[in-house]
Design a protein around this motif. Structure first.
Motif, PDB file in Angstrom:
ATOM      1  N   GLU A  30      -5.323 -12.880  10.007  1.00  0.00           N
ATOM      2  CA  GLU A  30      -5.044 -13.276   8.622  1.00  0.00           C
ATOM      3  C   GLU A  30      -5.439 -12.170   7.655  1.00  0.00           C
ATOM      4  O   GLU A  30      -4.720 -11.872   6.693  1.00  0.00           O
ATOM      5  N   THR A  31      -6.617 -11.576   7.918  1.00  0.00           N
ATOM      6  CA  THR A  31      -7.061 -10.472   7.060  1.00  0.00           C
ATOM      7  C   THR A  31      -6.084  -9.307   7.116  1.00  0.00           C
ATOM      8  O   THR A  31      -5.741  -8.707   6.091  1.00  0.00           O
ATOM      9  N   LEU A  32      -5.606  -8.996   8.321  1.00  0.00           N
ATOM     10  CA  LEU A  32      -4.640  -7.906   8.477  1.00  0.00           C
ATOM     11  C   LEU A  32      -3.347  -8.218   7.720  1.00  0.00           C
ATOM     12  O   LEU A  32      -2.779  -7.347   7.057  1.00  0.00           O
ATOM     13  N   GLN A  33      -2.898  -9.484   7.801  1.00  0.00           N
ATOM     14  CA  GLN A  33      -1.689  -9.881   7.085  1.00  0.00           C
ATOM     15  C   GLN A  33      -1.868  -9.745   5.576  1.00  0.00           C
ATOM     16  O   GLN A  33      -0.981  -9.255   4.865  1.00  0.00           O
ATOM     17  N   LYS A  34      -3.031 -10.170   5.099  1.00  0.00           N
ATOM     18  CA  LYS A  34      -3.309 -10.052   3.665  1.00  0.00           C
ATOM     19  C   LYS A  34      -3.353  -8.594   3.231  1.00  0.00           C
ATOM     20  O   LYS A  34      -2.880  -8.248   2.140  1.00  0.00           O
ATOM     21  N   GLU A  35      -3.924  -7.743   4.068  1.00  0.00           N
ATOM     22  CA  GLU A  35      -3.980  -6.320   3.747  1.00  0.00           C
ATOM     23  C   GLU A  35      -2.578  -5.712   3.707  1.00  0.00           C
ATOM     24  O   GLU A  35      -2.268  -4.881   2.853  1.00  0.00           O
ATOM     25  N   HIS A  36      -1.721  -6.171   4.626  1.00  0.00           N
ATOM     26  CA  HIS A  36      -0.326  -5.706   4.603  1.00  0.00           C
ATOM     27  C   HIS A  36       0.366  -6.151   3.313  1.00  0.00           C
ATOM     28  O   HIS A  36       1.129  -5.383   2.708  1.00  0.00           O
ATOM     29  N   GLU A  37       0.109  -7.396   2.904  1.00  0.00           N
ATOM     30  CA  GLU A  37       0.701  -7.897   1.660  1.00  0.00           C
ATOM     31  C   GLU A  37       0.193  -7.101   0.460  1.00  0.00           C
ATOM     32  O   GLU A  37       0.963  -6.764  -0.450  1.00  0.00           O
ATOM     33  N   ARG A  38      -1.100  -6.824   0.470  1.00  0.00           N
ATOM     34  CA  ARG A  38      -1.662  -6.009  -0.612  1.00  0.00           C
ATOM     35  C   ARG A  38      -1.043  -4.616  -0.618  1.00  0.00           C
ATOM     36  O   ARG A  38      -0.724  -4.067  -1.681  1.00  0.00           O
ATOM     37  N   ALA A  39      -0.863  -4.051   0.574  1.00  0.00           N
ATOM     38  CA  ALA A  39      -0.251  -2.720   0.661  1.00  0.00           C
ATOM     39  C   ALA A  39       1.182  -2.750   0.128  1.00  0.00           C
ATOM     40  O   ALA A  39       1.604  -1.827  -0.589  1.00  0.00           O
ATOM     41  N   ASP A  40       1.918  -3.827   0.467  1.00  0.00           N
ATOM     42  CA  ASP A  40       3.296  -3.947  -0.047  1.00  0.00           C
ATOM     43  C   ASP A  40       3.293  -4.015  -1.572  1.00  0.00           C
ATOM     44  O   ASP A  40       4.136  -3.393  -2.231  1.00  0.00           O
ATOM     45  N   ASP A  41       2.361  -4.798  -2.117  1.00  0.00           N
ATOM     46  CA  ASP A  41       2.264  -4.912  -3.582  1.00  0.00           C
ATOM     47  C   ASP A  41       1.956  -3.558  -4.209  1.00  0.00           C
ATOM     48  O   ASP A  41       2.548  -3.187  -5.239  1.00  0.00           O
ATOM     49  N   LEU A  92      -4.449   1.055   3.394  1.00  0.00           N
ATOM     50  CA  LEU A  92      -3.861   1.529   4.655  1.00  0.00           C
ATOM     51  C   LEU A  92      -4.948   1.905   5.653  1.00  0.00           C
ATOM     52  O   LEU A  92      -4.812   1.671   6.862  1.00  0.00           O
ATOM     53  N   SER A  93      -6.033   2.502   5.119  1.00  0.00           N
ATOM     54  CA  SER A  93      -7.162   2.829   5.996  1.00  0.00           C
ATOM     55  C   SER A  93      -7.788   1.559   6.557  1.00  0.00           C
ATOM     56  O   SER A  93      -8.146   1.492   7.738  1.00  0.00           O
TER      57      SER A  93
END
Length: 367
Positions: free
Chosen positions: A29-40, A221-222
């Motif tokens: 879930e954390t990884l998914q949220k980080e991906h969403e944040r990266a997309d934003d 991304l890091s």
């Protein structure tokens, strides 16, 4: 011994944060949220880049307009300068004609002083002293020519003066019009310069925002890479996949082995080692206990995930702290006095689901 296992059970049940190591879902879930944040952040970077591009285009247009206005100002200033030069010349001509008029007027005044008595005498005498028609004609023609010449010069001077006056007025109007146009052009230039300053300031702000967002994106991304590594570690660093391959916790000699049926039962290994020998973690994990325990000296307990624990007792000193994540083969401390080994050594134990398991089935075979 009973008290020791009660304490061990307490450490197994309390640290709920440690149990999170077994739970893969929060990490996903954390990884998914980080991906969403990266997309934003990527979307924001693109928007800021487009905005900066639009501002740069507007700046380029303004720079072009300012360049054109500068050319117009230069041309208008040249026109205005020529008008002023012509005005100065016209004024000089006007002053010269005024002086000429004054000179002609003085000459006419002198001439009139001279001719006026003659004119009066002619009126009184009429034809006295005139012997013939030719003489009368010559006298009349002479006087008429003088009058006509004088009058012609005065008329010429008057016309030139009026012409120059009209020219001066025209030059004045041209100068006013040129000055008005120049003021208008300068006003437009000042407006464009103000717009350019505001746009440059806004562009600098947008670029700074983009740099901040890019820095945030780089951090995200890091973090994503780190989370991916943790996920991969969860897949590859499963304790149950390393049976019979774990390193021994210390270089030494096995004195007593696992024997839960003995009296008293022995739920671990007693290992004799040289004084000060290094004790190392047998697997990746997290330190959940690092303190003294009566009857076992200084004890370290490491949690390896999936309900697997390792215990290291009778340590002289420790190199780690509670909550610290440790690597496989990382030094935890050094051996102390182990009464069960009747000398320097340690006690080692493995547990799964709070129950002791035979360490020898998990450690590599001794050479």
């Amino acid at each position: 011994m009973k008290r020791f296992f009660l304490v061990l059970l307490l450490f197994i049940l309390i640290p709920t944060s440690v149990q999170a190591l077994d739970d893969k879902e929060p990490l996903h879930e954390t990884l998914q949220k980080e991906h969403e944040r990266a997309d934003d952040k990527e979307l924001k970077v693109r928007e800021l880049t487009k905005k900066a591009g639009r501002i740069s285009t507007r700046l380029s247009d303004i720079e072009h307009d300012i360049g054109m206005l500068k050319k117009k100002i230069s041309a208008q200033e040249k026109v205005l300068n020529e008008i002023k030069i012509n005005e100065v010349k016209a004024r000089k001509d006007h002053f010269a004609l005024e002086k000429e008029k004054q000179r002609i007027a003085l000459e006419l005044s002198g001439l009139m002083k001279t001719l006026w008595p003659v004119h009066l005498q002619n009126i009184r005498a009429r034809f006295e002293g005139v012997d013939s028609w030719d003489m009368f004609d010559r006298r009349f023609t002479w006087l008429s020519d003088i009058y006509d010449a004088t009058q012609g010069k005065l008329e010429e001077a008057r016309l030139n003066s009026e012409r120059i006056a009209r020219n001066l007025e025209r030059q004045r109007l041209l100068e006013e019009e040129a000055a008005t146009q120049l003021a208008s052009i300068n006003k437009n230039k000042d407006r464009l310069l103000g717009n350019r300053y505001a746009l440059r300031k806004n562009l600098k702000k947008v670029r700074r925002q983009r740099e901040n967002v890019e820095a945030e994106l780089s951090d995200i991304l890091s973090s994503i890479e780190n989370l991916k590594y943790q996920l991969q570690s969860q897949k590859t660093k499963r304790f149950d996949l390393y049976k019979r391959t774990l390193p021994w916790p210390v270089q030494g000699h096995l004195v007593k082995g696992y024997n839960p049926k003995a009296k008293p039962p022995l739920r671990g290994l007693v290992i004799r080692a040289s004084e000060g020998a290094s004790v190392q973690s047998v697997f990746w994990g997290k330190v959940v206990h690092n303190d003294t325990l009566r009857g076992f000296g200084h004890v370290i307990i490491v949690y390896h995930g999936y309900d697997y624990y390792s215990l290291y007792a009778y340590l002289a000193e420790t190199y780690v702290r509670n909550g610290q994540e440790v690597e496989k083969n990382e030094p935890l401390g050094s051996v102390g006095y182990n009464p069960k080994a009747d000398g320097p050594g340690m006690y080692f134990e493995l547990r799964f689901h709070q129950k002791p398991i035979n360490p020898k089935l998990w450690l590599t075979a001794k050479k």
